[in-house]
Write a protein that holds these residues in place. Structure first.
Motif, PDB file in Angstrom:
ATOM      1  N   PRO B  54       0.798  -1.228   0.000  1.00  0.00           N
ATOM      2  CA  PRO B  54       0.000   0.000   0.000  1.00  0.00           C
ATOM      3  C   PRO B  54       0.832   1.280   0.000  1.00  0.00           C
ATOM      4  O   PRO B  54       1.899   1.336   0.610  1.00  0.00           O
ATOM      5  N   PHE B  55       0.309   2.283  -0.717  1.00  0.00           N
ATOM      6  CA  PHE B  55       0.952   3.597  -0.783  1.00  0.00           C
ATOM      7  C   PHE B  55      -0.136   4.662  -0.831  1.00  0.00           C
ATOM      8  O   PHE B  55      -1.178   4.462  -1.449  1.00  0.00           O
ATOM      9  N   THR B  56       0.119   5.783  -0.163  1.00  0.00           N
ATOM     10  CA  THR B  56      -0.875   6.857  -0.103  1.00  0.00           C
ATOM     11  C   THR B  56      -1.209   7.464  -1.463  1.00  0.00           C
ATOM     12  O   THR B  56      -2.312   7.966  -1.659  1.00  0.00           O
ATOM     13  N   GLN B  66      -6.840   2.039  -5.342  1.00  0.00           N
ATOM     14  CA  GLN B  66      -6.599   3.178  -4.439  1.00  0.00           C
ATOM     15  C   GLN B  66      -7.283   2.955  -3.091  1.00  0.00           C
ATOM     16  O   GLN B  66      -6.661   3.105  -2.036  1.00  0.00           O
ATOM     17  N   LEU B  73      -3.736   0.750   4.732  1.00  0.00           N
ATOM     18  CA  LEU B  73      -2.953   1.718   5.512  1.00  0.00           C
ATOM     19  C   LEU B  73      -3.671   2.077   6.810  1.00  0.00           C
ATOM     20  O   LEU B  73      -3.037   2.287   7.845  1.00  0.00           O
ATOM     21  N   THR B  77      -0.744  -1.247   7.689  1.00  0.00           N
ATOM     22  CA  THR B  77       0.049  -2.176   6.878  1.00  0.00           C
ATOM     23  C   THR B  77       1.243  -1.451   6.263  1.00  0.00           C
ATOM     24  O   THR B  77       1.095  -0.707   5.303  1.00  0.00           O
ATOM     25  N   GLY B  78       2.421  -1.672   6.820  1.00  0.00           N
ATOM     26  CA  GLY B  78       3.655  -1.142   6.247  1.00  0.00           C
ATOM     27  C   GLY B  78       4.407  -2.279   5.569  1.00  0.00           C
ATOM     28  O   GLY B  78       3.915  -3.413   5.516  1.00  0.00           O
ATOM     29  N   PRO B 106       7.902   4.031  -0.407  1.00  0.00           N
ATOM     30  CA  PRO B 106       8.013   3.242   0.825  1.00  0.00           C
ATOM     31  C   PRO B 106       9.287   2.380   0.859  1.00  0.00           C
ATOM     32  O   PRO B 106       9.894   2.207   1.917  1.00  0.00           O
TER      33      PRO B 106
END
Lengths: 410, 267
Positions: B54-56, B66, B73, B77-78, B106
């Motif tokens: 996941p990415f913003t 999306q 997130l 979840t990193g 990330p």
């Protein structure tokens, strides 16, 4: 009267960047999806050809003079100088440009590039709406359809500019994804571009994005610093001592600073939006409060958490409300050539009112940040110190925000 | 080079089959549901699994992926959690290749060299970094190679013959043909146009070519699996998860959905 920019700096110059892959030291580059790569490369090709074509610059400068109203005046701000009691203060009056801000400089340049590429429609992102209005303006001038992506929150707080864009014939698309501000508008513009690669040119509104945008926008905006050099020579017979400009993505600052990077006597200061303060989580100061990362096609400084997730920026000024900054600023920050500071929402608000009363000029909230720093800096300097602030936009668009902050009803 | 990817394509080819590549977002709708969904995928017909990181600001993704990223997130979840999902999956599956797909920022924050080492030891086989074209990949590609991870390259409808060899240099594992100029989850591509592109690519490489973007239904899967070595279904599965996220038997439902896609393939 209108000098062409010097686009071929000498070796060892700070003005040499970027390299052939669009890097300014560690920053810049082309971090885009593969679908966009051929398009980015063709923009680069078209820009390279235009840059070395005297006919291109002739057309640019003719319209800059007759349509934008360049050169913008260099104004000695006598009342401010007297009031602050220190440096001799000048304003570079880019708020007097057609459409009321410096954004029109790079919009004019880029639409000429788009036309050379044979593109038939234009898209853009906008925060405060100044870049959107300037884009819609040049699109009306050249009769090209225009779609502007704008964060839904910004659509709400910049209604006059939304109306202007519509009057000019542009379609304004409110963006609700993410934080619904400038960064999300840019994401959405990139998504739209990927879907319309064949006929569409993306007219980016600052010295950010993938190569060649940071270089191209800088070179169009450098008209500001190039004019200033001549004007200061005429008025004072020498170079200025200090240049001050506000920074969101950094286009007006880069345009002011770039022609002076190789003059060691000229100090430069970029003013970021400190929001509620850079030690809080509500500000937009990417250099002061951010870390290096990759977003929107470039490596630069961004506001992000430790996991590399982009965090939301905050500023009273919609035009500075962006969690990143152009890569050349990141490079100049690391080299120490330019000093970067920040001022808070409240300081900018006070400066906004001060300039209106002292000079009879209502500045945009963006250069009100620069002015807030001038108010701190000028009293510490001697009277023969020539301080130039880029007055990059007028404040008509901001009167609602300011009235609201001051608890007044319009 | 990942042996799992090579073996998977060899074994499919020997049976005359094509690869079904399924994409799910790590941590969507939450980590424990995500663990269950992943472990159920191979037996329902997923030959290769792509796990989204996941990415913003996923600039190449449509609304479905999306929102999946934002849901993930929201549960924290990193990349550490993504890698632990891979590790758990590997406890009971040694054969199904896992490709991690996401954006560069990330990874940059994690440290690219450490990330590929940790990803390889967790059991991942390849990486797709959407916003990292070959021109910018030096910061991670050499480390990925050293760690035995494949850098899966994307080829798109805009890739011309001048650019293709450049992309193929340094490509390994398989190639991902993006069937439409657009974001994930867009409307379906024209299968004939894609067939021509893939045929052109095949003259210049021996790597398998899978097609993705805009492939949603069993009918799409059936059509595209005739012209490629595999098909990727992403947004359609992610959307299915979103619609059924509240239900208790989510993993089983997703399995059934994936089985239907797989049957379309062998038909």
């Amino acid at each position: 009267m209108f000098k062409k920019q010097n686009l071929s700096p000498p070796a060892n110059s700070l003005r040499q960047g970027p390299d052939e892959n669009g890097h300014f030291g560690l920053y810049g580059g082309r971090y885009v999806a593969e679908t966009l790569m051929p398009l980015i490369l063709s923009v680069e090709q078209a820009w390279k050809q235009a840059k070395h074509d005297p006919a291109f610059w002739e057309e640019f400068h003719k319209l800059a003079a007759d349509y934008i109203g360049r050169p913008s005046p260099l104004y000695f701000a006598q009342a401010t100088t007297k009031h602050l009691g220190g440096a001799k203060i000048y304003f570079k009056r880019d708020e007097l440009n057609h459409t009321g801000a410096h954004k029109i400089n790079h919009c004019l340049g880029q639409i000429l590039v788009a036309r050379r590429m044979g593109k038939t429609r234009i898209i853009a992102e906008t925060g405060a709406g100044q870049h959107g209005v300037a884009t819609a303006t040049v699109c009306a001038l050249f009769d090209m359809p225009c779609t502007v992506f704008m964060g839904a929150e910004d659509v709400e707080r910049q209604k006059p500019n939304v109306f202007r864009m519509k009057l000019l014939g542009a379609e304004v698309v409110p963006v609700t994804s993410g934080s619904a501000t400038l960064k999300d508008a840019m994401n959405e513009a990139l998504r739209h571009w990927v879907t319309h690669v064949h006929d569409t040119y993306y007219l980016i509104g600052t010295v950010a994005g993938p190569h060649p945008y940071p270089e191209m926008v800088r070179d169009f905006q450098s008209v500001i610093g190039t004019e200033l050099r001549d004007q200061m020579q005429q008025k004072e017979g020498r170079l200025p001592d200090t240049l001050v400009a506000c920074i969101g993505g950094g286009s007006n600052a880069m345009g002011l600073f770039h022609p002076f990077l190789d003059d060691p006597s000229v100090q430069m200061c970029g003013v970021e939006a400190g929001g509620h303060g850079v030690t809080t989580d509500k500000h937009a100061a990417s250099l002061t409060g951010g870390t290096p990362g990759v977003l929107h096609g470039m490596k630069s400084y961004f506001l992000q958490n430790k996991d590399g997730q982009i965090t939301e920026a905050h500023s009273i000024s919609a035009g500075l409300d962006y969690p990143g900054i152009g890569p050349e600023h990141a490079f100049l920050h690391d080299t120490g050539r330019i000093q970067y500071v920040s001022v808070t929402d409240d300081e900018a608000l006070a400066a906004f009112q001060m300039m209106a009363k002292l000079e009879g000029i209502i500045p945009a909230l963006e250069p009100a940040h620069a002015f807030a720093h001038v108010m701190k800096l000028a009293p510490t300097l001697p009277p023969d110190h020539l301080l130039v602030m880029n007055l990059c936009g007028r404040g008509d668009k901001d009167i609602f925000t300011v009235a609201d902050k001051l608890g007044m009803k319009i | 080079m990942s042996q799992r990817i090579i073996q998977r394509f060899e074994s499919l080819t020997s049976r005359g089959q094509k690869a079904l590549v399924t994409f799910v977002m790590a941590g969507d709708p939450d980590l424990s549901a995500s663990t269950e969904i992943l472990s159920a995928l191979p037996s329902s017909g997923a030959d290769i699994i792509e796990i989204g990181m996941p990415f913003t600001d996923p600039m190449a993704d449509g609304p479905a992926i999306q929102s999946a990223g934002l849901r993930a997130l929201a549960h924290g979840t990193g990349l550490t959690e993504v890698l632990s999902l891979v590790q758990q999956f590997r406890r009971h599956n040694q054969d199904t290749p896992i490709i991690l797909m996401g954006y560069f920022n990330p990874i940059l924050a994690y440290n690219p060299q450490k990330f590929v080492q940790d990803a390889a030891s967790a059991g991942a086989d390849g990486l797709i970094i959407v916003d990292l074209p070959p021109e910018e990949s030096n910061e991670i590609a050499p480390h990925a190679r050293a760690a035995g991870l494949d850098m899966i390259r994307l080829i798109t409808p805009t890739t011309d013959s001048a650019r293709l060899p450049h992309i193929l240099t340094g490509a390994s594992g398989f190639l991902y043909y993006v069937s439409i100029a657009g974001v994930t989850g867009s409307k379906s591509a024209d299968v004939n146009a894609v067939a021509d592109h893939i045929a052109r690519i095949k003259t210049q490489t021996r790597l398998p070519v899978v097609a993705g973007f805009g492939i949603k239904t069993p009918a799409d899967v059936s059509a595209f699996s005739r012209i490629a070595d595999g098909v990727v279904v992403g947004s359609a599965i992610v959307q299915y998860i979103e619609q059924h996220q509240k239900e208790t038997n989510l993993a089983q439902r997703v399995s059934a959905h994936v089985s239907a896609l797989k049957s379309a393939m062998s038909a």
